[in-house]
Design an enzyme around this catalytic site. Structure first.
Site, short mmCIF file in Angstrom:
data_model
loop_
_atom_site.label_atom_id
_atom_site.label_comp_id
_atom_site.label_asym_id
_atom_site.label_seq_id
_atom_site.Cartn_x
_atom_site.Cartn_y
_atom_site.Cartn_z
N LYS A 237 12.91 -67.76 -33.91
CA LYS A 237 11.33 -68.14 -34.10
C LYS A 237 11.08 -68.27 -35.55
O LYS A 237 11.73 -67.37 -36.29
CB LYS A 237 10.54 -66.94 -33.45
CG LYS A 237 10.47 -66.71 -32.02
CD LYS A 237 9.54 -65.66 -31.52
CE LYS A 237 9.56 -65.39 -30.11
NZ LYS A 237 8.82 -66.54 -29.44
N ARG A 311 11.49 -65.05 -18.89
CA ARG A 311 11.66 -65.45 -17.60
C ARG A 311 13.04 -65.31 -16.87
O ARG A 311 13.26 -65.34 -15.54
CB ARG A 311 11.53 -67.06 -17.27
CG ARG A 311 12.20 -67.85 -17.68
CD ARG A 311 11.87 -69.47 -18.22
NE ARG A 311 10.64 -69.25 -19.17
CZ ARG A 311 10.14 -70.44 -19.50
NH1 ARG A 311 10.30 -71.57 -19.10
NH2 ARG A 311 9.06 -70.11 -20.45
#
Length: 458
Positions: A237, A311
């Site tokens: 990120k 996820r």
């Protein structure tokens, strides 16, 4: 009792608070003793939402306070939180409050401060707890929200997977529940995607399993994403996107907060809480874009982006939860920026294939002033998760509908549960607003507790 709430013994010396809308403000001011009414008029108090005014007597002592509720029909249910803007002292709700319990809740939630690392603690405004309040769940709601906020606000250097396991253990000891932790080789073999996400960190990944209640009671299972910090992995990120990544375990905090509500109220359910917890770090052991991972369910998963790790760990935990076919399976996760783009930070996204359940949850959310918004599990987007080399890719081939495709990926791991609910929460308040001070926040757990209470005790 919350620290900013005091019992009725403090009432004789407490300052009475009058609440008024823009329509009732003139009548409210006229009902005050003349010096107070003159003060309110001189200071231009108009009953605007969130406005407060302390009215002193001739000696300068505050003897009355006013709270603005705004225009009739658009009152903020958390308006009483603005009372924290008053000068230090003890106050009591006196006139103009239609829902005493909601006003107390708003005040208590607004008064939360995360002070673990502060050497100086600011003086607090306190409120007398009304003796005739008619909401037995008030104290447990306040405590559960505080638990969630404390966990989310704690920085990652002091909250790793082991510390989340400790938080679960404290709840277990308090409510006579059991906790087991899967780690090491057992985690690698049984929950390979949890292991893959966390293996680059010196803090070992875990699967936390809390169980409580009678074995023959209806099975309710909660799953919470426990990524204690998310660098993005090898798909790292940018710095600005990492600033709030201590909150990426917000799903785990929500699962524990709702579990506390359930156990404290002794709801007649068989509760199971599963928290896959890992740190998505970077090292030579990090999983890579293009890798193919085995999952607990047996599906192979191609990695499209290592920054979509939540996820993956949820999928393994959902597969375990699904194996015993619970009556209700709920997962919480700070999962996608797409949900925030679509709904903003104040509206968590709700996904379920059960229309009746969705409507029931929405009704309780409205009643509890704990909002959420349903998004569709649109089957037309399933093809966007197609992989050329594995059973499924965990991210979409399209830069659209990211919250929906994430939910569709998770849906692949739930088959036996009678009903499944996925909640994509933000777990954070970016600015101070009534009921929601800046920082970690609890979303949807009060609504879901109300749903469970109605469902299993009526």
């Amino acid at each position: 009792m919350d620290a900013c709430l005091v019992d009725a013994a403090a009432e004789p010396g407490a300052v009475p608070v009058y609440a008024a809308t823009t329509a009732t403000v003139e009548e409210t001011i006229a009902s005050l003793p003349q010096p107070m009414s003159q003060w309110a008029q001189a200071n231009g108090f108009e009953g605007k939402a969130g406005s407060v005014l302390a009215c002193p007597d001739a000696s300068g002592q505050i003897v009355v306070a006013l709270l603005g509720l705004g225009a009739p029909g658009s009152e903020d249910p958390f308006a009483a939180g603005a009372l924290h803007k008053l000068p230090r002292g003890t106050y009591k709700l006196h006139q103009g409050f239609d829902d005493l319990a909601m006003s107390v809740l708003a005040f208590a939630l607004s008064g939360y401060r995360f002070e673990r690392y502060r050497s100086e603690k600011p003086a607090a405004v306190q409120l007398v707890m009304p003796s005739d309040i008619a909401r037995p769940d008030l104290a447990r709601e306040i405590e559960a929200v505080r638990l969630v906020r404390d966990l989310v606000n704690t920085p990652a250097n002091d909250l790793g997977p082991a510390e989340i396991a400790d938080a679960a253990q404290r709840l277990a000891e308090r409510y006579d529940a059991s906790v087991s932790v899967v780690e090491g080789q057992a985690l690698e073999e049984g929950f390979p995607m949890v292991h893959a996400v966390g293996k680059a960190s010196p803090r070992a990944p875990l699967l936390i399993d809390l169980q409580w209640g009678a074995p023959d009671a209806p099975k309710v299972t909660l799953v919470g994403k426990g990524v204690v910090f998310d660098t993005g992995g090898l798909d790292i990120k940018p710095p600005s996107s990492m600033l709030l990544m201590k909150k990426d375990m917000g799903g785990a905090a929500h699962a524990l907060g709702l579990a506390q509500l359930i156990m404290d109220a002794k709801l007649p359910v068989r509760l199971r809480v599963l928290i896959p917890s890992a740190e998505n770090a970077i090292s030579g052991a990090a999983f890579r874009p293009g890798d193919v991972l085995q999952s607990r369910k047996g599906l192979t998963v191609e990695i499209g982006n290592t920054d979509a790790e939540g996820r993956l760990i949820l999928a393994d935990a959902l597969a375990l939860a699904d194996e015993e076919a619970p009556e209700l399976l709920i997962d919480f996760a700070t999962l996608t920026g797409a949900a925030r783009v679509g709904l903003g930070p104040e509206l968590p996204a709700l996904f379920t294939g059960d229309d009746a359940l969705a409507a029931d949850i929405a009704a309780h959310a409205e009643k509890m002033h704990d909002p959420l918004w349903r998004l569709p599990l649109w089957p037309g987007y399933k093809s966007w998760l197609r992989s050329d080399i594995a059973d499924v890719n965990h991210i979409s081939s399209q830069p659209l509908a990211g919250a929906i495709t994430a939910a569709l990926f998770l849906q692949r791991f739930v088959e036996k549960a009678a009903a499944w609910v996925h909640l994509d929460v933000y777990a954070w308040s970016s600015s101070d607003r009534p009921g929601h001070p800046k920082g970690g926040d609890a979303q949807t757990i009060r609504a879901l507790y109300a749903l469970l209470k109605a469902r299993y005790t009526s």
